[in-house]
Write a protein that holds these residues in place. Structure first.
Motif, PDB file in Angstrom:
ATOM      1  N   PRO A 153     -27.104 -87.505  56.689  1.00 57.52           N
ATOM      2  CA  PRO A 153     -27.319 -86.625  55.535  1.00 57.52           C
ATOM      3  C   PRO A 153     -28.085 -87.237  54.364  1.00 57.52           C
ATOM      4  O   PRO A 153     -28.346 -86.539  53.385  1.00 57.52           O
ATOM      5  N   SER A 154     -28.458 -88.490  54.457  1.00 54.56           N
ATOM      6  CA  SER A 154     -29.285 -89.077  53.411  1.00 54.56           C
ATOM      7  C   SER A 154     -30.765 -88.795  53.637  1.00 54.56           C
ATOM      8  O   SER A 154     -31.594 -89.076  52.768  1.00 54.56           O
ATOM      9  N   LEU A 155     -31.098 -88.215  54.800  1.00 56.74           N
ATOM     10  CA  LEU A 155     -32.487 -87.960  55.165  1.00 56.74           C
ATOM     11  C   LEU A 155     -32.693 -86.471  55.440  1.00 56.74           C
ATOM     12  O   LEU A 155     -31.887 -85.831  56.110  1.00 56.74           O
ATOM     13  N   ASN A 156     -33.798 -85.924  54.936  1.00 59.23           N
ATOM     14  CA  ASN A 156     -34.129 -84.522  55.177  1.00 59.23           C
ATOM     15  C   ASN A 156     -34.740 -84.340  56.562  1.00 59.23           C
ATOM     16  O   ASN A 156     -35.546 -85.163  57.010  1.00 59.23           O
ATOM     17  N   LEU A 157     -34.371 -83.250  57.203  1.00 56.99           N
ATOM     18  CA  LEU A 157     -34.822 -82.958  58.555  1.00 56.99           C
ATOM     19  C   LEU A 157     -35.228 -81.489  58.632  1.00 56.99           C
ATOM     20  O   LEU A 157     -34.554 -80.625  58.080  1.00 56.99           O
ATOM     21  N   ALA A 158     -36.332 -81.208  59.321  1.00 60.36           N
ATOM     22  CA  ALA A 158     -36.752 -79.826  59.526  1.00 60.36           C
ATOM     23  C   ALA A 158     -35.850 -79.168  60.558  1.00 60.36           C
ATOM     24  O   ALA A 158     -35.292 -79.830  61.436  1.00 60.36           O
ATOM     25  N   ALA A 159     -35.714 -77.861  60.449  1.00 59.39           N
ATOM     26  CA  ALA A 159     -34.878 -77.120  61.383  1.00 59.39           C
ATOM     27  C   ALA A 159     -35.499 -75.756  61.648  1.00 59.39           C
ATOM     28  O   ALA A 159     -36.194 -75.193  60.796  1.00 59.39           O
ATOM     29  N   ALA A 160     -35.259 -75.239  62.840  1.00 61.29           N
ATOM     30  CA  ALA A 160     -35.764 -73.929  63.245  1.00 61.29           C
ATOM     31  C   ALA A 160     -34.593 -73.026  63.591  1.00 61.29           C
ATOM     32  O   ALA A 160     -33.718 -73.411  64.372  1.00 61.29           O
ATOM     33  N   SER A 161     -34.574 -71.817  63.019  1.00 61.17           N
ATOM     34  CA  SER A 161     -33.485 -70.863  63.236  1.00 61.17           C
ATOM     35  C   SER A 161     -34.048 -69.505  63.614  1.00 61.17           C
ATOM     36  O   SER A 161     -35.215 -69.198  63.366  1.00 61.17           O
ATOM     37  N   GLN A 162     -33.198 -68.671  64.180  1.00 67.24           N
ATOM     38  CA  GLN A 162     -33.594 -67.316  64.544  1.00 67.24           C
ATOM     39  C   GLN A 162     -33.827 -66.463  63.310  1.00 67.24           C
ATOM     40  O   GLN A 162     -33.207 -66.663  62.268  1.00 67.24           O
ATOM     41  N   GLY A 163     -34.714 -65.487  63.422  1.00 69.76           N
ATOM     42  CA  GLY A 163     -34.994 -64.577  62.317  1.00 69.76           C
ATOM     43  C   GLY A 163     -35.847 -63.429  62.815  1.00 69.76           C
ATOM     44  O   GLY A 163     -35.853 -63.087  63.999  1.00 69.76           O
ATOM     45  N   GLY A 164     -36.581 -62.818  61.892  1.00 79.90           N
ATOM     46  CA  GLY A 164     -37.581 -61.851  62.275  1.00 79.90           C
ATOM     47  C   GLY A 164     -37.135 -60.416  62.421  1.00 79.90           C
ATOM     48  O   GLY A 164     -37.909 -59.584  62.899  1.00 79.90           O
ATOM     49  N   LEU A 165     -35.922 -60.080  62.017  1.00 76.23           N
ATOM     50  CA  LEU A 165     -35.428 -58.715  62.178  1.00 76.23           C
ATOM     51  C   LEU A 165     -35.576 -57.937  60.874  1.00 76.23           C
ATOM     52  O   LEU A 165     -35.294 -58.456  59.794  1.00 76.23           O
ATOM     53  N   GLY A 166     -35.980 -56.674  60.991  1.00 75.86           N
ATOM     54  CA  GLY A 166     -36.094 -55.833  59.809  1.00 75.86           C
ATOM     55  C   GLY A 166     -34.802 -55.154  59.430  1.00 75.86           C
ATOM     56  O   GLY A 166     -34.571 -54.834  58.265  1.00 75.86           O
ATOM     57  N   LEU A 167     -33.920 -54.932  60.412  1.00 78.49           N
ATOM     58  CA  LEU A 167     -32.571 -54.438  60.154  1.00 78.49           C
ATOM     59  C   LEU A 167     -31.664 -55.624  59.838  1.00 78.49           C
ATOM     60  O   LEU A 167     -32.024 -56.775  60.123  1.00 78.49           O
ATOM     61  N   PRO A 168     -30.479 -55.380  59.264  1.00 81.33           N
ATOM     62  CA  PRO A 168     -29.643 -56.495  58.807  1.00 81.33           C
ATOM     63  C   PRO A 168     -29.214 -57.499  59.868  1.00 81.33           C
ATOM     64  O   PRO A 168     -28.960 -58.659  59.557  1.00 81.33           O
TER      65      PRO A 168
END
Length: 671
Positions: free
Chosen positions: A162-177
């Motif tokens: 946790p002392s170092l920043n890391l990129a991450a990829a998550s799901q998304g892309g929906l127009g509904l909630p």
């Protein structure tokens, strides 16, 4: 990956009436009570029934209560600041000039209407020009920070370092909630889908897309395919399952069909050698969808999502269409929020820290920070006492828990160092361009952090926003200035009500460090199991009882609270209330609490807690909450924690037959 910052979100505050001296002293809204309801049967309605009966949700709101009142107050305060800046010339390039120019351009709807789609044409032309899946991946990379895409990138502390920043990829892309809105066949979900389809068609018509009805149907079908691959909200709460570090090359091998290298490079993350993939199966499915679905469908998807994202700075027809769906259909509001208040949301997003500095100078007395530090200290001490008294936890695990508590960082009011906005260009009269440049500026700042040390002094929220949160990767609790004011905390009010409201909020955030998610991180913010197997098993057994309790609450007809989804917040409510009560008892110094207005201090504590959760919510908004939100509806937060509290039963003398009675052996106690 969406980092597990655990916000209070709906920090609903008591509405004390300064018009009545006794109420001001007691810290409670006495006219808001309902004398026909016994506290022993329904604490929430006994303390709030009068208010519930007499209050209408404003037409422009999905819900209304204490939080909305404070939010409106904060918006009015920052509006006054920005409009004062706009009334006189400001030094070009100064933050004052940028604040005034950004807000003034957003408010000039006549100019926005006259410009039509011209300001967005370069972005629309970029989509039309896409000729290959690789170019599509590059476009999605460039849109990071601008709109929700099927893969959303973020940068934050590495769970294991946790002392170092890391990129991450998550799901998304929906127009509904969320996924349920696409996949469930419940009438309410079907109605929401129909409204979304109409919205997509309207956007297509307004943008001159050929065969708009067919285009909308194709986009909805594409999003439905994405939704089928999404993890559900409960699965996304597990930080161990979400931590899947890999190299970009490894990701490309595991999830072929999508040009990950082009995507990351376009997102300014081409230099990284490692990232976390929060939902690997979703990444694999996305690769298949990119390879399978026609590029033309993806281009339609991109165009309609771009129009949706920027509808607020497009002509009136776009704004009206967006409200008809996102405001009316999804939240139940019958009129659009005032333009000036929308403007405050926009300014806070673009230049929030700069505006926060001016807000703090005007509205945050120095004494508030000192008083808050004292309260936090009292709550931390009370939580430490609770740790030592736990009968189900072994000394070995208690030692680790104590270490974590001792390492908490507390941030109050405002940051010590303000952000530099000199690189952000804001142009007079360019509402859409200002939004685009602001989003790009924010993303550049975030992307540049990947692979660099974490700055523990940074703040994750603007001082003028009404909220509070705990972040397990930094092991910090944060309370911005806007939440530390009347009627949330009133120095002239009785301590009992203040401990029931602000004290329980502080306890709530501390408790997040020890809920089902936060307890998987140690005192340094590292994802690490510091529990003995027996202690973890005992904890999970008690938590399961809380899941069952909240799953039994019916929020709207036929729709219950999801006890697994809301477990973390329910633990924090339960434990926060317990700790706040102990802190209040400590504050009495062994003396009996004073009786004020006919209520003992202990009774005022729980009545203050209940009025803190005062709220009314439209059915559409409640549906969205119980489907996607990790917070339970307000009445269940108020009653659900109190029913397990020994002090509540003692204060009001509950007995068998009372609706809120729960025998001592059945009460759920965690921390």
């Amino acid at each position: 990956m969406k980092l597990p910052r655990l916000t209070l979100l709906a920090v609903l505050l008591q509405l004390g009436s300064a018009a009545h001296a006794v109420e001001n002293t007691i810290g409670l809204d006495l006219p808001g009570f309902d004398a026909s309801v016994r506290v022993q049967d329904d604490l929430f309605r006994a303390a709030n029934g009068g208010w519930l009966k007499s209050t209408e949700i404003p037409a422009d709101k999905a819900s209304f209560g204490s939080f909305a009142v404070l939010r409106d107050l904060s918006d009015q305060q920052v509006r006054a600041i920005v409009e004062e800046l706009a009334l006189k010339p400001q030094t070009t390039g100064s933050v004052e000039h940028k604040l005034a120019a950004f807000y003034t351009a957003f408010m000039d709807t006549a100019a926005i209407d006259q410009a039509g789609l011209a300001p967005l044409q370069p972005q629309l032309a970029d989509i039309d020009a896409l000729k290959s899946p690789r170019e599509l991946a590059q476009w999605l990379g460039r849109m990071q920070g601008h709109l929700s895409t099927p893969v959303e990138l973020s940068v934050g502390p590495d769970f294991k370092n946790p002392s170092l920043n890391l990129a991450a990829a998550s799901q998304g892309g929906l127009g509904l909630p969320g996924r349920d809105y696409y996949l469930k066949k419940e009438p309410r979900m079907l109605k929401a889908r129909a409204a979304y389809l109409q919205y997509l068609q309207t956007l297509a018509e307004l943008a001159g897309v050929a065969q708009p009805a067919r285009a909308a149907a194709r986009v909805l079908a594409l999003e439905t395919a994405i939704a089928k691959a999404h993890w559900d909200p409960v699965a996304n709460r597990d930080p161990v399952k979400a931590y899947n570090p890999m190299s970009p090359a490894e990701l490309a091998r595991k999830a072929p069909g999508f040009d990950w290298a082009a995507f990351l490079a376009a997102a300014r993350l081409g230099h990284i050698d490692r990232l976390v993939v929060a939902q690997p199966s979703m990444a694999i499915a996305l690769g298949r969808l990119h390879a399978k679905l026609p590029l033309a469908d993806w281009k339609l998807y991109a165009k309609l999502h771009l129009l949706d994202a920027h509808a607020a700075t497009l002509p009136q027809a776009f704004r009206q269409a967006r409200f008809a769906f996102r405001g009316k259909a999804l939240s139940g509001a019958s009129s659009e929020q005032a333009r000036w208040q929308q403007g405050m949301t926009q300014v806070n997003a673009a230049l929030g820290d700069a505006l926060g500095k001016l807000y703090v100078e005007r509205h945050f007395p120095a004494g508030h920070k000192a008083r808050m530090q004292e309260l936090v200290g009292n709550l931390m001490a009370a939580f430490g006492d609770s740790l030592e008294a736990l009968s189900w936890m072994s000394p070995q695990t208690k030692l680790q828990a104590r270490d974590k508590l001792n390492k908490f960082t507390v941030k109050i009011g405002y940051p010590d160092q303000w952000r530099d906005f000199s690189a952000l260009e804001v142009r007079a009269g360019d509402a859409l361009g200002n939004r685009l440049r602001s989003a790009d500026f924010e993303w550049q700042v975030l992307a540049a952090k990947a692979g660099r040390p974490v700055d523990r002094k940074e703040w994750g929220i603007n001082p003028q926003l009404v909220n509070a949160f705990y972040d397990p990767t930094t092991n910090e609790i944060l309370f911005p200035a806007a939440i530390l004011q009347p009627p949330f905390f009133d120095a002239t009010a009785d301590d009992a009500a203040n401990y029931g409201a602000i004290g329980a909020v502080i306890g709530h955030e501390i408790s997040h460090g020890f809920d089902d998610q936060g307890s998987q991180f140690d005192g340094d913010g590292k994802l690490r199991n510091w529990w003995t197997p027996a202690d973890r098993k005992a904890f999970e057994a008690v938590a399961a009882k809380l899941v069952a309790q909240y799953s039994g609450y019916e929020a709207i007809q036929g729709k219950h609270v999801n006890g697994e989804l809301t477990l973390g917040e329910n633990i924090a409510d339960l434990s926060g209330l317990q700790v706040a009560y102990k802190a209040y008892q400590r504050s009495l110094g062994g003396k009996p609490s004073p009786v004020i207005g006919g209520f003992s201090g202990e009774q005022r504590f729980f009545l203050g807690w209940s009025q803190a959760w005062r709220t009314k919510m439209r059915e559409e908004a409640t549906l969205m909450q119980v489907t996607m939100d990790p917070h339970s509806p307000a009445e269940f937060r108020a009653n659900g924690a109190a029913v397990n509290h020994d002090g509540f039963h003692q204060a009001f003398g509950t007995k068998a037959g009372d609706k809120m009675f729960k025998g001592s052996a059945e009460r759920i106690r965690i921390w």
